[in-house]
Design a protein around this motif. Structure first.
Motif, PDB file in Angstrom:
ATOM      1  N   ALA A 173       0.655  -1.084   0.068  1.00  0.00           N
ATOM      2  CA  ALA A 173       0.077   0.068   0.193  1.00  0.00           C
ATOM      3  C   ALA A 173       0.976   1.325   0.047  1.00  0.00           C
ATOM      4  CB  ALA A 173      -0.974  -0.044   1.229  1.00  0.00           C
TER       5      ALA A 173
ATOM      6  N   TYR B  37       0.329   1.043  -6.295  1.00  0.00           N
ATOM      7  CA  TYR B  37      -1.123   1.369  -5.316  1.00  0.00           C
ATOM      8  C   TYR B  37      -1.368   2.776  -5.619  1.00  0.00           C
ATOM      9  CZ  TYR B  37      -4.278   1.429  -1.627  1.00  0.00           C
ATOM     10  OH  TYR B  37      -5.401   1.711  -0.917  1.00  0.00           O
TER      11      TYR B  37
ATOM     12  N   ARG C  65      -8.988  -1.840  -2.006  1.00  0.00           N
ATOM     13  CA  ARG C  65      -9.210  -1.601  -0.507  1.00  0.00           C
ATOM     14  C   ARG C  65      -7.802  -2.000   0.340  1.00  0.00           C
ATOM     15  NH1 ARG C  65     -11.081  -6.500   2.514  1.00  0.00           N
ATOM     16  NH2 ARG C  65     -10.855  -8.329   0.995  1.00  0.00           N
ATOM     17  N   GLU C  66      -7.876  -1.642   1.484  1.00  0.00           N
ATOM     18  CA  GLU C  66      -6.790  -2.051   2.252  1.00  0.00           C
ATOM     19  C   GLU C  66      -7.248  -2.634   3.437  1.00  0.00           C
ATOM     20  OE1 GLU C  66      -3.503   1.249   3.321  1.00  0.00           O
ATOM     21  OE2 GLU C  66      -4.544   2.328   1.779  1.00  0.00           O
TER      22      GLU C  66
ATOM     23  N   GLU D 236      -1.672  -4.985   7.591  1.00  0.00           N
ATOM     24  CA  GLU D 236      -1.202  -3.652   7.496  1.00  0.00           C
ATOM     25  C   GLU D 236      -0.201  -3.563   6.436  1.00  0.00           C
ATOM     26  OE1 GLU D 236       1.871  -0.981  10.279  1.00  0.00           O
ATOM     27  OE2 GLU D 236       0.708  -2.728  11.125  1.00  0.00           O
TER      28      GLU D 236
ATOM     29  N   ALA E 242      -2.668  -3.974   0.163  1.00  0.00           N
ATOM     30  CA  ALA E 242      -3.537  -3.552  -0.626  1.00  0.00           C
ATOM     31  C   ALA E 242      -4.241  -4.687  -1.571  1.00  0.00           C
ATOM     32  CB  ALA E 242      -3.511  -2.386  -1.309  1.00  0.00           C
TER      33      ALA E 242
END
Length: 197
Positions: A50, A55, A138-139, A144, A147
């Protein structure tokens, strides 16, 4: 057969390598090697960091090309492992020794090729190129820094010499580069290991 419980540092049990190309804000194309993807019908799910440029580009422009390299490209893929398209290298990438590289095509000795349905360039050396439009991204809060993007294929291109019966890939003539517990495999043999810890 006896089994033992293990706890590997990372769970890459054998996935095809993807060279994901996305368009930067200046109109150039970024290349990101990834090894987390799967496909169902004409939809693909990809996992990526992410904090990376891919991303950021996917969120801003919503399109990409999934370039699938063959085993002969493993060293070029590995040459991109320590590169990031972000000028301000994110802390997580800096910890792995990543450096900013503006032109990843030049860095890896690859050739850009105009796509037909998206703005990012494809990679000419990759036998299969899937141009895609992002449908959802989405994440997950339970992963953690990771994505997940759902992508719909908009155009699929394959090298002529690996096609059979007009629209099928001949598995006897081509197989993807596989990333298996940080080792590269192709056509049933080990090709090399990543230099990253």
């Amino acid at each position: 057969m006896v089994h033992k419980t293990i706890n590997p540092k990372i769970l890459y049990y054998g996935n095809p390598v993807i060279l994901l190309t996305t368009m930067n804000e200046d109109g150039s194309t970024n290349i990101s090697p990834i090894s987390s993807s799967w496909a169902l019908d004409h939809f693909l799910v990809i996992g990526l960091g992410a904090e990376g440029k891919a991303y950021e580009n996917l969120k801003q422009r919503g399109e990409c090309v999934l370039n699938i390299p063959g085993p002969d490209l493993w060293e070029r893929v590995e040459s991109l492992a320590a590169c990031t398209g972000k000028e301000m290298v994110p802390p997580g990438k800096a910890a792995y020794g990543c450096v900013y590289v503006k032109d990843k095509f030049q860095a890896a000795g690859l050739t850009g090729k105009k796509s037909s349905a998206v703005s990012a360039d494809a990679i000419a050396e990759c036998p299969i190129q899937i141009e895609g439009k992002v449908r959802h991204i989405r994440e997950p809060d339970y992963m953690e820094g990771i994505a997940i993007a759902e992508v719909e294929a908009a155009a699929i291109h394959a090298q002529e010499d690996i096609i059979k019966e007009g629209h099928h890939i001949d598995p006897g003539k081509w197989s993807p580069l596989i990333y298996n517990f940080r080792h590269y495999f192709g056509l049933g043999k080990e090709l090399g290991k990543t230099a990253r810890a």
